[in-house]
Motif scaffolding. Sequence first.
Motif, PDB file in Angstrom:
ATOM      1  N   VAL A  24      -7.310  -0.721   3.746  1.00  7.79           N
ATOM      2  CA  VAL A  24      -7.754   0.175   2.669  1.00  7.79           C
ATOM      3  C   VAL A  24      -8.906   1.079   3.116  1.00  7.79           C
ATOM      4  O   VAL A  24      -9.110   2.166   2.559  1.00  7.79           O
ATOM      5  N   LEU A  49       0.817  -1.217   0.000  1.00 11.05           N
ATOM      6  CA  LEU A  49       0.000   0.000   0.000  1.00 11.05           C
ATOM      7  C   LEU A  49       0.846   1.261   0.000  1.00 11.05           C
ATOM      8  O   LEU A  49       0.477   2.268  -0.617  1.00 11.05           O
ATOM      9  N   GLU A  50       1.986   1.234   0.665  1.00 12.87           N
ATOM     10  CA  GLU A  50       2.889   2.386   0.599  1.00 12.87           C
ATOM     11  C   GLU A  50       3.296   2.651  -0.849  1.00 12.87           C
ATOM     12  O   GLU A  50       3.318   3.806  -1.308  1.00 12.87           O
ATOM     13  N   HIS A  97       0.169   3.897  -2.914  1.00 12.09           N
ATOM     14  CA  HIS A  97      -0.115   5.311  -2.622  1.00 12.09           C
ATOM     15  C   HIS A  97       0.871   6.220  -3.337  1.00 12.09           C
ATOM     16  O   HIS A  97       0.483   7.258  -3.888  1.00 12.09           O
ATOM     17  N   ARG A  98       2.124   5.827  -3.315  1.00 12.04           N
ATOM     18  CA  ARG A  98       3.168   6.636  -3.967  1.00 12.04           C
ATOM     19  C   ARG A  98       2.989   6.666  -5.483  1.00 12.04           C
ATOM     20  O   ARG A  98       3.103   7.725  -6.111  1.00 12.04           O
ATOM     21  N   ASP A 131      -8.451   4.961   3.340  1.00  8.39           N
ATOM     22  CA  ASP A 131      -8.501   5.684   2.063  1.00  8.39           C
ATOM     23  C   ASP A 131      -9.940   5.976   1.676  1.00  8.39           C
ATOM     24  O   ASP A 131     -10.283   7.081   1.233  1.00  8.39           O
ATOM     25  N   GLY A 153      -1.959   6.516  -5.947  1.00  4.57           N
ATOM     26  CA  GLY A 153      -2.863   7.318  -5.138  1.00  4.57           C
ATOM     27  C   GLY A 153      -3.700   6.452  -4.225  1.00  4.57           C
ATOM     28  O   GLY A 153      -3.526   5.234  -4.144  1.00  4.57           O
ATOM     29  N   PRO A 154      -4.654   7.063  -3.496  1.00  3.03           N
ATOM     30  CA  PRO A 154      -5.492   6.309  -2.553  1.00  3.03           C
ATOM     31  C   PRO A 154      -6.427   5.343  -3.269  1.00  3.03           C
ATOM     32  O   PRO A 154      -6.898   5.601  -4.376  1.00  3.03           O
TER      33      PRO A 154
END
Length: 258
Positions: A131, A76-77, A80-81, A134, A84-85
Amino acid sequence: MPKQPLQGRVALVTGAGSGIGRGCALALARAGATVAVTDINPRTAQQTHELVQAAGGTSASYPLDVADESAWQTALEAIHRDLGPVTVLVNNAALKASAAGDGGLLETTVEAWDAVVAANLRGAMLGARLVLPDMLAAGNGSISMVTSTAALHSVPGFATAYSSAKAGMIGLTRSIAVTYGPQGVRCNAIAPGVIMVDEDPSQAAFHQSANDLLHRVGRPSDIADTVVFLAGDGEYINGQVITVDGGLIARMPSLSNK
């Protein structure tokens, strides 16, 4: 131009390296979503990513063992990078009903039980848990739990751990739906019937005999289309178990002529 109800959304699909998961990734991309393709096998995840790209979609691939919380956090890191969410989650990854050591309760080993429940139920819980922030921040989200008709009926002596874990996913679905629905997050379960995920002629014969009501076997696209509908147009559907099985569990075999 085809309708793209998920334009601007980021969708995460687990177990997307093959079968139903791959079908979901492709369908979500066609609907306009940017897809995080995850699988425990990085090679098959990359192959799905390449198929999405070749079809004109947008995606990226990430390795993910869904039973491992730290693996979820790492994935997830990166998502996100890069993307996005996440506001669309498809919890599809699973150990199959044919997993070694999973039979009737007296034949099911504790090791098999733990492995199946970890992949099929713990993995779905971790995905939703990690999740949800988000989705709550965005004020909307769609979680699809790919359960099974094995959660709704049983075959004697077969797949006790699998059936139990898939039934657990339905309870998890309803808990999420009623708790977070007021904040814009919907959660539904999809229960596939017999789905053919390869082109082996011998398997085709087996699947046809198991599900002959519509004179064809189930396809990954049948599940994928349901996932896309729930994430997009199905905005008033929450906490439901949607059976996509060609009518398999509607029939009473003991009272049927075939």
